[in-house]
Design a protein around this motif. Sequence first.
Motif, PDB file in Angstrom:
ATOM      1  N   TRP A   1       0.843  -1.184   0.000  1.00 39.11           N
ATOM      2  CA  TRP A   1       0.000   0.000   0.000  1.00 39.11           C
ATOM      3  C   TRP A   1       0.881   1.238   0.000  1.00 39.11           C
ATOM      4  CZ3 TRP A   1      -0.512   3.894   3.737  1.00 39.11           C
ATOM      5  CH2 TRP A   1       0.137   3.670   4.951  1.00 39.11           C
ATOM      6  N   GLU A   2       0.353   2.350  -0.481  1.00 37.83           N
ATOM      7  CA  GLU A   2       1.116   3.587  -0.563  1.00 37.83           C
ATOM      8  C   GLU A   2       0.237   4.772  -0.227  1.00 37.83           C
ATOM      9  OE1 GLU A   2       1.020   4.691  -5.230  1.00 37.83           O
ATOM     10  OE2 GLU A   2       1.836   2.687  -4.782  1.00 37.83           O
ATOM     11  N   ILE A   3       0.861   5.861   0.193  1.00 37.35           N
ATOM     12  CA  ILE A   3       0.125   7.097   0.439  1.00 37.35           C
ATOM     13  C   ILE A   3      -0.156   7.761  -0.899  1.00 37.35           C
ATOM     14  CG2 ILE A   3       0.202   9.394   1.482  1.00 37.35           C
ATOM     15  CD1 ILE A   3       1.958   8.211   3.692  1.00 37.35           C
ATOM     16  N   PHE A   4      -1.430   8.019  -1.168  1.00 40.75           N
ATOM     17  CA  PHE A   4      -1.829   8.636  -2.431  1.00 40.75           C
ATOM     18  C   PHE A   4      -2.054  10.141  -2.262  1.00 40.75           C
ATOM     19  CE2 PHE A   4      -5.313  10.021  -5.260  1.00 40.75           C
ATOM     20  CZ  PHE A   4      -4.680   9.846  -6.481  1.00 40.75           C
ATOM     21  N   ALA A   5      -2.867  10.537  -1.298  1.00 43.09           N
ATOM     22  CA  ALA A   5      -3.168  11.953  -1.055  1.00 43.09           C
ATOM     23  C   ALA A   5      -2.802  12.314   0.374  1.00 43.09           C
ATOM     24  CB  ALA A   5      -4.642  12.241  -1.315  1.00 43.09           C
ATOM     25  N   ASP A   6      -1.927  13.295   0.509  1.00 40.83           N
ATOM     26  CA  ASP A   6      -1.438  13.725   1.820  1.00 40.83           C
ATOM     27  C   ASP A   6      -1.626  15.239   1.943  1.00 40.83           C
ATOM     28  OD1 ASP A   6      -0.336  13.498   4.294  1.00 40.83           O
ATOM     29  OD2 ASP A   6       1.640  12.861   3.629  1.00 40.83           O
ATOM     30  N   ASN A   7      -1.329  15.739   3.132  1.00 43.21           N
ATOM     31  CA  ASN A   7      -1.448  17.171   3.433  1.00 43.21           C
ATOM     32  C   ASN A   7      -2.904  17.621   3.497  1.00 43.21           C
ATOM     33  OD1 ASN A   7       0.035  19.537   4.123  1.00 43.21           O
ATOM     34  ND2 ASN A   7      -0.488  20.443   2.154  1.00 43.21           N
ATOM     35  N   ILE A   8      -3.804  16.680   3.784  1.00 44.39           N
ATOM     36  CA  ILE A   8      -5.214  17.040   3.951  1.00 44.39           C
ATOM     37  C   ILE A   8      -5.414  17.796   5.260  1.00 44.39           C
ATOM     38  CG2 ILE A   8      -7.537  16.079   4.294  1.00 44.39           C
ATOM     39  CD1 ILE A   8      -6.730  13.844   2.342  1.00 44.39           C
ATOM     40  N   MET A   9      -4.707  17.345   6.309  1.00 46.67           N
ATOM     41  CA  MET A   9      -4.751  18.050   7.592  1.00 46.67           C
ATOM     42  C   MET A   9      -3.728  19.179   7.541  1.00 46.67           C
ATOM     43  SD  MET A   9      -5.957  18.243  10.758  1.00 46.67           S
ATOM     44  CE  MET A   9      -6.479  16.687  11.467  1.00 46.67           C
ATOM     45  N   LEU A  10      -4.204  20.420   7.466  1.00 46.93           N
ATOM     46  CA  LEU A  10      -3.317  21.565   7.391  1.00 46.93           C
ATOM     47  C   LEU A  10      -2.871  21.990   8.786  1.00 46.93           C
ATOM     48  CD1 LEU A  10      -5.211  23.611   4.664  1.00 46.93           C
ATOM     49  CD2 LEU A  10      -3.314  22.017   4.367  1.00 46.93           C
ATOM     50  N   GLU A  11      -1.835  22.804   8.851  1.00 46.25           N
ATOM     51  CA  GLU A  11      -1.211  23.158  10.133  1.00 46.25           C
ATOM     52  C   GLU A  11      -2.190  23.787  11.111  1.00 46.25           C
ATOM     53  OE1 GLU A  11       2.536  25.812  11.845  1.00 46.25           O
ATOM     54  OE2 GLU A  11       2.261  25.553   9.691  1.00 46.25           O
ATOM     55  N   LYS A  12      -3.030  24.686  10.637  1.00 45.73           N
ATOM     56  CA  LYS A  12      -3.928  25.401  11.539  1.00 45.73           C
ATOM     57  C   LYS A  12      -5.400  25.096  11.261  1.00 45.73           C
ATOM     58  CE  LYS A  12      -0.718  29.223  12.314  1.00 45.73           C
ATOM     59  NZ  LYS A  12      -0.519  30.706  12.258  1.00 45.73           N
ATOM     60  N   GLU A  13      -5.654  24.085  10.457  1.00 47.84           N
ATOM     61  CA  GLU A  13      -7.035  23.732  10.115  1.00 47.84           C
ATOM     62  C   GLU A  13      -7.237  22.234  10.262  1.00 47.84           C
ATOM     63  OE1 GLU A  13      -8.154  25.145   6.263  1.00 47.84           O
ATOM     64  OE2 GLU A  13      -7.051  27.018   6.494  1.00 47.84           O
ATOM     65  N   LEU A  14      -8.407  21.843  10.782  1.00 46.77           N
ATOM     66  CA  LEU A  14      -8.732  20.432  10.937  1.00 46.77           C
ATOM     67  C   LEU A  14      -9.484  19.929   9.714  1.00 46.77           C
ATOM     68  CD1 LEU A  14      -9.865  20.305  14.680  1.00 46.77           C
ATOM     69  CD2 LEU A  14      -7.714  19.490  13.729  1.00 46.77           C
ATOM     70  N   HIS A  15      -8.878  18.993   9.001  1.00 45.82           N
ATOM     71  CA  HIS A  15      -9.520  18.366   7.849  1.00 45.82           C
ATOM     72  C   HIS A  15      -9.228  16.873   7.895  1.00 45.82           C
ATOM     73  CE1 HIS A  15     -10.473  22.252   6.062  1.00 45.82           C
ATOM     74  NE2 HIS A  15      -9.230  22.631   6.303  1.00 45.82           N
ATOM     75  N   LYS A  16     -10.271  16.053   7.934  1.00 43.15           N
ATOM     76  CA  LYS A  16     -10.102  14.609   8.058  1.00 43.15           C
ATOM     77  C   LYS A  16     -10.872  13.891   6.950  1.00 43.15           C
ATOM     78  CE  LYS A  16      -9.594  14.705  13.103  1.00 43.15           C
ATOM     79  NZ  LYS A  16     -10.052  14.113  14.381  1.00 43.15           N
ATOM     80  N   PRO A  17     -10.180  13.129   6.089  1.00 42.92           N
ATOM     81  CA  PRO A  17     -10.865  12.427   5.005  1.00 42.92           C
ATOM     82  C   PRO A  17     -11.795  11.351   5.543  1.00 42.92           C
ATOM     83  CG  PRO A  17      -8.580  11.741   5.133  1.00 42.92           C
ATOM     84  CD  PRO A  17      -8.732  12.883   6.086  1.00 42.92           C
ATOM     85  N   CYS A  18     -12.944  11.199   4.879  1.00 45.63           N
ATOM     86  CA  CYS A  18     -13.938  10.231   5.361  1.00 45.63           C
ATOM     87  C   CYS A  18     -14.512   9.385   4.231  1.00 45.63           C
ATOM     88  CB  CYS A  18     -15.051  10.965   6.105  1.00 45.63           C
ATOM     89  SG  CYS A  18     -16.287   9.863   6.832  1.00 45.63           S
ATOM     90  N   GLY A  19     -15.184  10.016   3.255  1.00 48.10           N
ATOM     91  CA  GLY A  19     -15.858   9.283   2.201  1.00 48.10           C
ATOM     92  C   GLY A  19     -15.149   9.395   0.868  1.00 48.10           C
ATOM     93  N   LEU A  20     -15.376   8.406  -0.012  1.00 45.05           N
ATOM     94  CA  LEU A  20     -14.754   8.361  -1.330  1.00 45.05           C
ATOM     95  C   LEU A  20     -15.806   8.028  -2.380  1.00 45.05           C
ATOM     96  CD1 LEU A  20     -11.663   6.146  -0.384  1.00 45.05           C
ATOM     97  CD2 LEU A  20     -11.613   8.627  -0.760  1.00 45.05           C
ATOM     98  N   ALA A  21     -15.666   8.633  -3.554  1.00 43.04           N
ATOM     99  CA  ALA A  21     -16.553   8.302  -4.668  1.00 43.04           C
ATOM    100  C   ALA A  21     -15.832   8.601  -5.977  1.00 43.04           C
ATOM    101  CB  ALA A  21     -17.854   9.091  -4.596  1.00 43.04           C
ATOM    102  N   GLU A  22     -16.241   7.885  -7.014  1.00 40.83           N
ATOM    103  CA  GLU A  22     -15.681   8.089  -8.344  1.00 40.83           C
ATOM    104  C   GLU A  22     -16.682   8.862  -9.196  1.00 40.83           C
ATOM    105  OE1 GLU A  22     -14.773   5.258 -12.136  1.00 40.83           O
ATOM    106  OE2 GLU A  22     -14.015   4.529 -10.201  1.00 40.83           O
ATOM    107  N   GLY A  23     -16.216   9.927  -9.841  1.00 43.11           N
ATOM    108  CA  GLY A  23     -17.073  10.701 -10.722  1.00 43.11           C
ATOM    109  C   GLY A  23     -17.211  10.035 -12.080  1.00 43.11           C
ATOM    110  N   PRO A  24     -18.195  10.458 -12.881  1.00 43.83           N
ATOM    111  CA  PRO A  24     -18.392   9.839 -14.194  1.00 43.83           C
ATOM    112  C   PRO A  24     -17.215  10.045 -15.143  1.00 43.83           C
ATOM    113  CG  PRO A  24     -19.779  11.793 -13.920  1.00 43.83           C
ATOM    114  CD  PRO A  24     -19.197  11.496 -12.585  1.00 43.83           C
ATOM    115  N   ASP A  25     -16.363  11.043 -14.876  1.00 42.42           N
ATOM    116  CA  ASP A  25     -15.182  11.262 -15.709  1.00 42.42           C
ATOM    117  C   ASP A  25     -13.949  10.533 -15.184  1.00 42.42           C
ATOM    118  OD1 ASP A  25     -14.656  12.739 -13.444  1.00 42.42           O
ATOM    119  OD2 ASP A  25     -14.049  14.560 -14.516  1.00 42.42           O
TER     120      ASP A  25
END
Length: 418
Positions: A373-397
């Motif tokens: 396994w590998e890290i695909f998307a990082d830096n979601i949690m910013l230094e002064k902001e709380l951001h936590k990934p939860c759901g995933l979906a694929e768009g039609p494109d």
Amino acid sequence: MKKIAIASGFFIMTILVSTVSNAQAEKKKAIQLMASPVDAKLRLPAGFSATIVADGVAGARHIAITKQGGIYIKLGWLNDGKGIIYLKDTNHDGLVDQQRLFGDYPGTGICIRDNYLYASSNSAVYRYALDQNGEVLQPDQPEKIITGLVDHDRDNSKSITTDGKGHIYVNVGSYANACLLDSKSKQAPNPCPLLDSVGGIWQFNTTKLDQRLGDAVHYATGFKNVVGLDWNSQVNALYIMEHNRGQLHELFPEYYTEEQGGLTPAETMYKVTKGSNGGWPYVYYDPILKKKVLAPEYGGDGKKPAATKYQDPTMAFPAHLAPNGLLFYTGNQFPAKYKNGAFIAFHSRSAQLKKGYLVAFVPMKNGQPSGSWEIFADNIMLEKELHKPCGLAEGPDGSLYVTDDTGGRIFKISYKKG
């Protein structure tokens, strides 16, 4: 803390669980749609970029996207009395410019199958018919297809997926960490009486109304809590990501140091079939020893091997990463290595990695991991902001969408060959 009396089989037990009130509280926050593309500043592999589709979508849990590009997001708490948001790009310029809220219940699960939108509260599952444009026909009159699922506040998200064969799969997580009778006990009952109603996956019919747990197939058991799950259409099988138990050091300092408690048990992926048993609460998978060991509540000491009757995971990940989303990528936009592979949204932090709040990728071939396994998307949690990934979906494109249930951002990740 509050006491809950549970009647299960021939047992009546009292379990102390923490009370989580924010799932029931209404939080109203302005939802911001982007007037122009906004760089999300995520760290991604070469060729990928990410934009912010919307911001301020408080409690954005799981996400489903229609073939027309409409975006449905389940909210973990109510916004202006509603628990589902629909986002739409009306002028086809690639930017969301319309929003609509509906559904009077908070929750996590949401998915689309055969012109129906399915969505869950923390104790029930509903469905809505979609029109030819992928829009809900009667937003105020959903059909309740499942009711009466266990909800004791803790680990109560009812994540869902469907198989295209008339079945919907529902997680019912355990509100108890390890089936202990009370907070002072270190010995758990055997068999664990909770397993008849929590700690597993139940299979229901997608069309019948007012089904209860007793009407379902108890599809898989021994999985403490599954927030991320998906049906793999390549091999026609259900895959789940298990949130594992905790408190090994806190409850059993004689066996586990604080460091060991932070490094085990693993978060785990399973391919489950009817009758699968992951072994919770009797065993857990140790990522350091790379095997299942007996839980201390059932005579384990951190080393004793578990019985071989319990299923081994398809893949193990560092402890306490909290996998909240799972998606098998079937699109054609991303490079070939991503085809049929698994994306996982990790909602917490790992002591082993010394980081977290990321989206991982697992290369797959014929339903089995074909590499690390590998890290695909990082830096979601910013230094002064709380951001936590939860759901995933694929768009039609073929783009990948990621929800952030803490900061309220909706990310769109795209690939452009250089």
